[in-house]
Design a protein around this motif. Structure first.
Motif, PDB file in Angstrom:
ATOM      1  N   GLY A 189       0.874  -1.167   0.000  1.00  0.00           N
ATOM      2  CA  GLY A 189       0.000   0.000   0.000  1.00  0.00           C
ATOM      3  C   GLY A 189       0.910   1.215   0.000  1.00  0.00           C
ATOM      4  N   GLY A 213      -1.390  10.378   1.457  1.00  0.00           N
ATOM      5  CA  GLY A 213      -1.203   8.967   1.853  1.00  0.00           C
ATOM      6  C   GLY A 213       0.269   8.594   1.795  1.00  0.00           C
ATOM      7  N   ALA A 259       3.060   7.804   5.185  1.00  0.00           N
ATOM      8  CA  ALA A 259       3.258   6.344   5.150  1.00  0.00           C
ATOM      9  C   ALA A 259       4.595   5.914   5.760  1.00  0.00           C
ATOM     10  CB  ALA A 259       3.200   5.903   3.695  1.00  0.00           C
ATOM     11  N   ASN A 276       1.368  -2.979   4.421  1.00  0.00           N
ATOM     12  CA  ASN A 276       0.622  -1.740   4.662  1.00  0.00           C
ATOM     13  C   ASN A 276      -0.563  -1.588   3.695  1.00  0.00           C
ATOM     14  OD1 ASN A 276       0.196   0.652   6.130  1.00  0.00           O
ATOM     15  ND2 ASN A 276       1.229   1.878   4.583  1.00  0.00           N
ATOM     16  N   THR A 277      -1.326  -2.652   3.559  1.00  0.00           N
ATOM     17  CA  THR A 277      -2.416  -2.647   2.562  1.00  0.00           C
ATOM     18  C   THR A 277      -3.689  -1.989   3.093  1.00  0.00           C
ATOM     19  OG1 THR A 277      -3.185  -4.792   3.314  1.00  0.00           O
ATOM     20  CG2 THR A 277      -1.639  -4.790   1.462  1.00  0.00           C
ATOM     21  N   LYS A 278      -3.726  -1.722   4.390  1.00  0.00           N
ATOM     22  CA  LYS A 278      -4.875  -1.078   5.038  1.00  0.00           C
ATOM     23  C   LYS A 278      -6.168  -1.870   4.811  1.00  0.00           C
ATOM     24  CE  LYS A 278      -2.722   3.454   4.896  1.00  0.00           C
ATOM     25  NZ  LYS A 278      -2.493   3.650   6.307  1.00  0.00           N
TER      26      LYS A 278
END
Ligand SMILES: NC(=O)c1ccc[n+]([C@@H]2O[C@H](COP(=O)([O-])OP(=O)(O)OC[C@H]3O[C@@H](n4cnc5c(N)ncnc54)[C@H](OP(=O)(O)O)[C@@H]3O)[C@@H](O)[C@H]2O)c1
Length: 269
Positions: A177, A213, A217, A243-245
């Protein structure tokens, strides 16, 4: 004998962090990049060889592999990291921009695989790590070309993994992500057409969302860790999210009629 990894796009971000991590884990690193002469800070790292490789230039791929084999005597893993995002309304992208996005993110990655596979097949072992994205699983607005390139990397890698398994070659997909790198600044390419004001307001909102974003990050170190796991865990696991949320999970499990309005709200708020 120490193992050897060849990484593309190692001049910054995820590629650079990966080069540093493998070096710290006592691997030998062929850190390939378009302009090694600019990577003065990396030159100081012992056992890290800077080699010129532009994924859109087949001859530079051949010579980078040859130099790696000549210098280190072997290659155990290849990390296909080089890539960038072309953002903007599809209609605003030029033919040249569309082609360059695919030349780099898709055909460049394939060309590196074509160089690595015969070597790995003959030695009956090797790991190919392809850096995809959550954009390879769920397409965001104004990312049609970047998403298309990463969807291509997903399909290509998923198929290749079956095909190469009998030869002891493992294919891995890393799906990050947002990660704070030059992706959102220096490397970001925007498709603009001054006659297409109709998209402007929504696109600017999206761009703002994307770039924020990227700023908030984690850095490329967490992706480097995932790449390290993918190369060394000895499993046949194909996908490694970072970190794909939760986006890939939501897309997989939510009905489209619920997912798309939610995505619209998040990405174009
Ligand atoms: N950052 C994120 O949020 C994110 C999320 C998901 C996936 N990714 C993927 O992660 C990969 C690395 O990106 P990053 O975030 O680390 O961004 P970055 O800091 O901008 O790094 C991109 C790297 O790719 C290189 N590159 C671009 N075109 C190339 C070419 N033709 N030949 C060789 N190298 C080339 C760049 O080289 P130069 O220094 O010469 O420009 C640079 O080293 C990309 O595939 C990207 O799609 C990033």
């Amino acid at each position: 004998m120490e193992k050897v990894v060849l990484i593309t796009g190692a001049s910054s971000g995820i590629g650079k962090e990966t080069a540093k991590l493998f070096q710290a884990k006592n691997w030998r690193v062929a850190a390939t990049m378009r302009s090694p002469e600019k990577a003065a800070d990396m030159k100081k790292i012992v056992d890290l060889r800077l080699i010129r490789l532009d994924v859109t230039e087949p001859e530079s791929i051949r010579s980078a592999f040859a130099e790696t084999l000549e210098h280190f005597g072997r290659i155990d893993a290849v990390v296909n990291n080089a890539g960038y995002g072309l953002l903007g309304p599809f209609e605003a992208a030029s033919d040249e921009q569309i082609r360059r996005q695919f030349e780099t993110n898709v055909f460049g990655l394939m060309a590196v695989c074509r160089e690595a596979i015969p070597i790995f097949r003959k030695q009956k072992r090797g790991v190919i790590v392809n850096i995809s994205s959550i954009s390879g699983l769920a397409a965001l607005p104004f990312s049609s070309l970047y998403a298309a390139s990463k969807f291509a990397v997903e399909g290509f890698s998923e198929s290749l993994a079956y095909e190469l398994e009998p030869f002891g070659i493992r294919v891995k997909l890393i799906e990050p992500g947002p990660i704070k790198t030059d992706f959102y600044t220096r490397s970001e390419e925007i498709a603009r057409d001054e006659n297409l004001h109709v998209y402007e307001e929504r696109f600017e909102k999206f761009l703002d969302f994307m770039n924020k974003g990227g700023t908030d990050a984690p850095d490329g170190g967490i992706v480097a860790e995932a790449i390290w796991n993918a190369v060394t865990d000895g499993t046949k696991k194909l996908r490694y999210g970072v970190n794909t949320k939760g986006l890939p999970m939501l897309k997989r499990w939510m009905p489209e009629s619920v997912f798309r309005p939610l995505a619209r709200k998040i990405f174009l708020k």
